[in-house]
Design a protein around this motif. Structure first.
Motif, PDB file in Angstrom:
ATOM      1  N   ALA A 157       0.848  -1.192   0.000  1.00  0.00           N
ATOM      2  CA  ALA A 157       0.000   0.000   0.000  1.00  0.00           C
ATOM      3  C   ALA A 157       0.885   1.244   0.000  1.00  0.00           C
ATOM      4  CB  ALA A 157      -0.912   0.001   1.212  1.00  0.00           C
ATOM      5  N   THR A 158       0.468   2.257  -0.716  1.00  0.00           N
ATOM      6  CA  THR A 158       1.286   3.469  -0.843  1.00  0.00           C
ATOM      7  C   THR A 158       0.905   4.550   0.158  1.00  0.00           C
ATOM      8  OG1 THR A 158      -0.214   4.296  -2.551  1.00  0.00           O
ATOM      9  CG2 THR A 158       1.716   3.042  -3.284  1.00  0.00           C
ATOM     10  N   SER A 159      -0.194   4.392   0.856  1.00  0.00           N
ATOM     11  CA  SER A 159      -0.589   5.372   1.867  1.00  0.00           C
ATOM     12  C   SER A 159      -1.139   4.643   3.085  1.00  0.00           C
ATOM     13  CB  SER A 159      -1.624   6.358   1.323  1.00  0.00           C
ATOM     14  OG  SER A 159      -2.783   5.677   0.888  1.00  0.00           O
ATOM     15  N   ARG A 160      -1.049   5.297   4.215  1.00  0.00           N
ATOM     16  CA  ARG A 160      -1.460   4.684   5.470  1.00  0.00           C
ATOM     17  C   ARG A 160      -2.979   4.536   5.531  1.00  0.00           C
ATOM     18  NH1 ARG A 160       0.773   6.600  11.425  1.00  0.00           N
ATOM     19  NH2 ARG A 160      -0.374   5.056  12.689  1.00  0.00           N
ATOM     20  N   PHE A 161      -3.429   3.398   6.011  1.00  0.00           N
ATOM     21  CA  PHE A 161      -4.864   3.165   6.160  1.00  0.00           C
ATOM     22  C   PHE A 161      -5.408   3.965   7.338  1.00  0.00           C
ATOM     23  CE2 PHE A 161      -3.204  -0.796   4.229  1.00  0.00           C
ATOM     24  CZ  PHE A 161      -3.891  -0.717   3.015  1.00  0.00           C
ATOM     25  N   GLU A 162      -6.618   4.444   7.179  1.00  0.00           N
ATOM     26  CA  GLU A 162      -7.218   5.302   8.196  1.00  0.00           C
ATOM     27  C   GLU A 162      -7.450   4.525   9.484  1.00  0.00           C
ATOM     28  OE1 GLU A 162     -11.118   8.216   8.797  1.00  0.00           O
ATOM     29  OE2 GLU A 162     -10.664   7.345   6.835  1.00  0.00           O
ATOM     30  N   SER A 163      -7.027   5.118  10.579  1.00  0.00           N
ATOM     31  CA  SER A 163      -7.169   4.495  11.894  1.00  0.00           C
ATOM     32  C   SER A 163      -7.120   5.603  12.944  1.00  0.00           C
ATOM     33  CB  SER A 163      -6.043   3.479  12.138  1.00  0.00           C
ATOM     34  OG  SER A 163      -4.779   4.100  12.016  1.00  0.00           O
TER      35      SER A 163
END
Length: 332
Positions: free
Chosen positions: A274-280
């Protein structure tokens, strides 16, 4: 604990609670605050009759802070038990049974299975600011005992946050993840003297989205130098990883952190990345090359004060020392 009303559990005195059967929390809305005790705080342990995990949680809305859970302080630990089990119902995954659980500033040791194990439908869980380890390691003709770290395994498990934990002297599963959906956020953890494997990620249960951000792996005297710190296995279902600044110290004589080794198993392509951090949920994050100093100052059940096991573990990590004898570390 089966009370049908919300409970706030506080302690007036210091003490050790020795169980001969496991403590099961079955009713919702319970808060246990070990920091309310005097002296060196509260420790849960088990006697020789205990043949199960120390603590089992099978409900929702539970908060536990500043509690020590030491599975086995005997010379003959039984195989193979977790210290804490957080258990949903097998075959049910609607997300309502076991959820909204926080374990914060706890000290969990003496596992002959896992320090913490999540099974079946468990979600919306945070484990933070805690010391996990050491596990028990023994070998005999009857059984081999290998204490492990955190395992999260379940078709209905999701929305997991592991942050600012110190994992020490754990054989493997640091952490181990086989969850189904949603986001798992692994941030600012330090793993010291992991033996066989570091983090283990599998896709058996679904398409998880995983953040691993600014974690630090430190090889100790027992670590296997040729094993990657993070192993991501493709076992039938796709998932994605967002990796950022996870570092490793592989030699105490040359303690400059280097990027971790990533072991990819069974992936036909690079679809894992994944190229961007997953929302958390937002977690206060420091750089991985400074996280060890931050954690050693504050992790574990440190209110009212640390016990000798935790003090010795902190010194072990600070000075890159070998595993200490578990029972002897109880004494000043």
């Amino acid at each position: 604990i089966e009370e049908a009303v919300p409970l706030l559990i506080i302690f007036w005195q210091v003490g050790t609670i020795c169980l001969n059967s496991n403590l099961i929390i079955t009713y919702l809305y319970i808060s246990i605050f070990g920091q309310t005790a005097s002296g060196s705080g509260i420790m849960l342990t088990g006697d020789d009759a205990l043949s199960d995990e120390l603590l089992t949680i099978t409900t929702h809305d539970v908060v536990i802070q500043h509690l020590r859970l030491r599975q086995s302080l005997t010379d003959k630990p039984a195989c193979c038990h977790n210290v804490i089990g957080i258990k949903g119902v097998e075959g049910e995954s609607d997300g309502s049974q076991v959820r909204d659980i926080v374990l914060d500033h706890c000290s969990v040791s003496g596992a002959t299975g896992n320090a913490i194990a999540l099974e079946y439908d468990t979600n919306t869980l945070t484990i933070s600011n805690s010391i996990l380890g050491p596990g028990i390691v023994t070998a005999s003709k009857e059984a081999s005992i290998e204490g492990k770290g955190i395992t999260i395994d379940g078709e209905g498990s999701h929305s997991i946050s592991l942050h600012h934990n110190l994992i020490v002297d754990s054989q493997e599963q640091n952490p181990g993840l086989q969850i189904a959906k949603g986001v798992a956020d692994i941030v600012n953890n330090v793993v010291y003297n992991w033996v066989k494997k570091g983090a283990e990620i599998r896709s058996d249960n679904g398409e998880v989205q995983l953040n691993m951000v600014h974690n630090l792996y430190i090889m100790g005297p027992d670590s296997t130098p040729d094993t990657p710190e993070i192993i991501a296995s493709h076992t039938g279902k796709n998932y994605q990883l967002f990796l950022e600044e996870n570092l490793s110290i592989r030699d105490a004589e040359q303690p400059e952190p280097l990027p971790v080794n990533l072991g990819l198993e069974g992936w036909p392509d690079n679809s894992w990345e994944a190229t961007s951090r997953f929302e958390s949920p937002l977690v206060d994050t420091v750089k991985s090359n400074t996280v060890r100093k931050k954690l050693l100052a504050m992790v574990g059940a440190n209110l009212p004060k640390r016990d000798f096991i935790d003090k010795n573990l902190v010194q072990q990590v600070k000075h890159y020392q070998d595993r200490l004898a578990y029972c002897s570390s109880l004494n000043p």
